[in-house]
Motif scaffolding. Structure first.
Motif, PDB file in Angstrom:
ATOM      1  N   ALA A  66      39.879  -3.281   5.209  1.00  0.00           N
ATOM      2  CA  ALA A  66      39.926  -1.996   4.513  1.00  0.00           C
ATOM      3  C   ALA A  66      39.608  -2.075   3.021  1.00  0.00           C
ATOM      4  N   PRO A  67      40.138  -3.070   2.287  1.00  0.00           N
ATOM      5  CA  PRO A  67      39.857  -3.100   0.850  1.00  0.00           C
ATOM      6  C   PRO A  67      38.365  -3.205   0.504  1.00  0.00           C
ATOM      7  N   GLU A  68      37.581  -3.785   1.389  1.00  0.00           N
ATOM      8  CA  GLU A  68      36.153  -3.952   1.099  1.00  0.00           C
ATOM      9  C   GLU A  68      35.273  -2.925   1.812  1.00  0.00           C
ATOM     10  N   ASP A  69      35.849  -2.061   2.617  1.00  0.00           N
ATOM     11  CA  ASP A  69      35.079  -1.070   3.387  1.00  0.00           C
ATOM     12  C   ASP A  69      34.867   0.196   2.558  1.00  0.00           C
ATOM     13  N   PRO A  70      33.627   0.550   2.250  1.00  0.00           N
ATOM     14  CA  PRO A  70      33.360   1.736   1.428  1.00  0.00           C
ATOM     15  C   PRO A  70      33.711   3.061   2.120  1.00  0.00           C
ATOM     16  N   VAL A  71      33.971   3.030   3.420  1.00  0.00           N
ATOM     17  CA  VAL A  71      34.335   4.252   4.144  1.00  0.00           C
ATOM     18  C   VAL A  71      35.689   4.779   3.669  1.00  0.00           C
ATOM     19  N   ILE A  72      36.595   3.879   3.319  1.00  0.00           N
ATOM     20  CA  ILE A  72      37.945   4.279   2.916  1.00  0.00           C
ATOM     21  C   ILE A  72      37.905   5.112   1.624  1.00  0.00           C
ATOM     22  N   PRO A  73      37.333   4.613   0.542  1.00  0.00           N
ATOM     23  CA  PRO A  73      37.291   5.459  -0.662  1.00  0.00           C
ATOM     24  C   PRO A  73      36.457   6.726  -0.460  1.00  0.00           C
ATOM     25  N   LEU A  74      35.412   6.646   0.364  1.00  0.00           N
ATOM     26  CA  LEU A  74      34.610   7.846   0.640  1.00  0.00           C
ATOM     27  C   LEU A  74      35.461   8.913   1.307  1.00  0.00           C
ATOM     28  N   GLY A  75      36.219   8.535   2.329  1.00  0.00           N
ATOM     29  CA  GLY A  75      37.065   9.499   3.027  1.00  0.00           C
ATOM     30  C   GLY A  75      38.065  10.155   2.092  1.00  0.00           C
ATOM     31  N   TYR A  76      38.731   9.351   1.283  1.00  0.00           N
ATOM     32  CA  TYR A  76      39.717   9.912   0.353  1.00  0.00           C
ATOM     33  C   TYR A  76      39.054  10.762  -0.726  1.00  0.00           C
ATOM     34  N   ARG A  77      37.885  10.371  -1.184  1.00  0.00           N
ATOM     35  CA  ARG A  77      37.156  11.160  -2.186  1.00  0.00           C
ATOM     36  C   ARG A  77      36.755  12.514  -1.600  1.00  0.00           C
ATOM     37  N   LEU A  78      36.268  12.510  -0.357  1.00  0.00           N
ATOM     38  CA  LEU A  78      35.907  13.779   0.295  1.00  0.00           C
ATOM     39  C   LEU A  78      37.126  14.674   0.445  1.00  0.00           C
ATOM     40  N   SER A  79      38.261  14.097   0.814  1.00  0.00           N
ATOM     41  CA  SER A  79      39.491  14.879   0.934  1.00  0.00           C
ATOM     42  C   SER A  79      39.864  15.532  -0.398  1.00  0.00           C
ATOM     43  N   ALA A  80      39.736  14.777  -1.467  1.00  0.00           N
ATOM     44  CA  ALA A  80      40.058  15.316  -2.793  1.00  0.00           C
ATOM     45  C   ALA A  80      39.105  16.443  -3.179  1.00  0.00           C
ATOM     46  N   LEU A  81      37.827  16.267  -2.888  1.00  0.00           N
ATOM     47  CA  LEU A  81      36.852  17.310  -3.216  1.00  0.00           C
ATOM     48  C   LEU A  81      37.086  18.592  -2.407  1.00  0.00           C
ATOM     49  N   ILE A  82      37.398  18.439  -1.122  1.00  0.00           N
ATOM     50  CA  ILE A  82      37.700  19.615  -0.303  1.00  0.00           C
ATOM     51  C   ILE A  82      38.952  20.303  -0.851  1.00  0.00           C
TER      52      ILE A  82
END
Length: 117
Positions: A66-82
């Protein structure tokens, strides 16, 4: 015939997980727009919850990577933007806001999620 709320939310979470894990950048970029189009009558905050839940499940499942997977920060960033867009829509008086209200907001004010295709 409408889908029960719990079933719709489960479908949204599953969809978000599939899109985030797809490995396809176009699918990831279009995920939020597609969710709003597919479930327009669901509460707008359900999109936030679904993307956050999907991201958390991915993070828990792939804990070591998880720490190296870019999907994790992307998912949380999308949640914040929504979340920010839901706040903006509700600040304009649309309370509670629905997913279709986000589509209208994106067309009129903030086309970020419409451009992410």
């Amino acid at each position: 015939m409408s889908i029960p709320r719990d079933a719709a939310l489960d479908q949204m979470i599953e969809f978000a997980m599939e899109e985030l894990l797809s490995g396809n950048s176009n699918r990831k970029r279009g995920m939020v727009r597609k969710m709003a189009e597919t479930w327009p009558e669901e509460p707008a905050l359900a999109l936030v919850y679904a993307v956050t839940s999907a991201t958390e499940t991915i993070e828990d499942t792939f804990r070591e990577k998880a720490p190296e997977d870019p999907v994790i920060p992307l998912g949380y960033r999308l949640s914040a933007l929504i979340s920010a867009d839901v706040h903006a829509v509700q600040s304009m008086g649309q309370v509670p806001s629905m997913a279709e209200d986000l589509l209208h907001f994106w067309r009129r004010v903030d086309p970020l999620f419409l451009r992410m295709q």
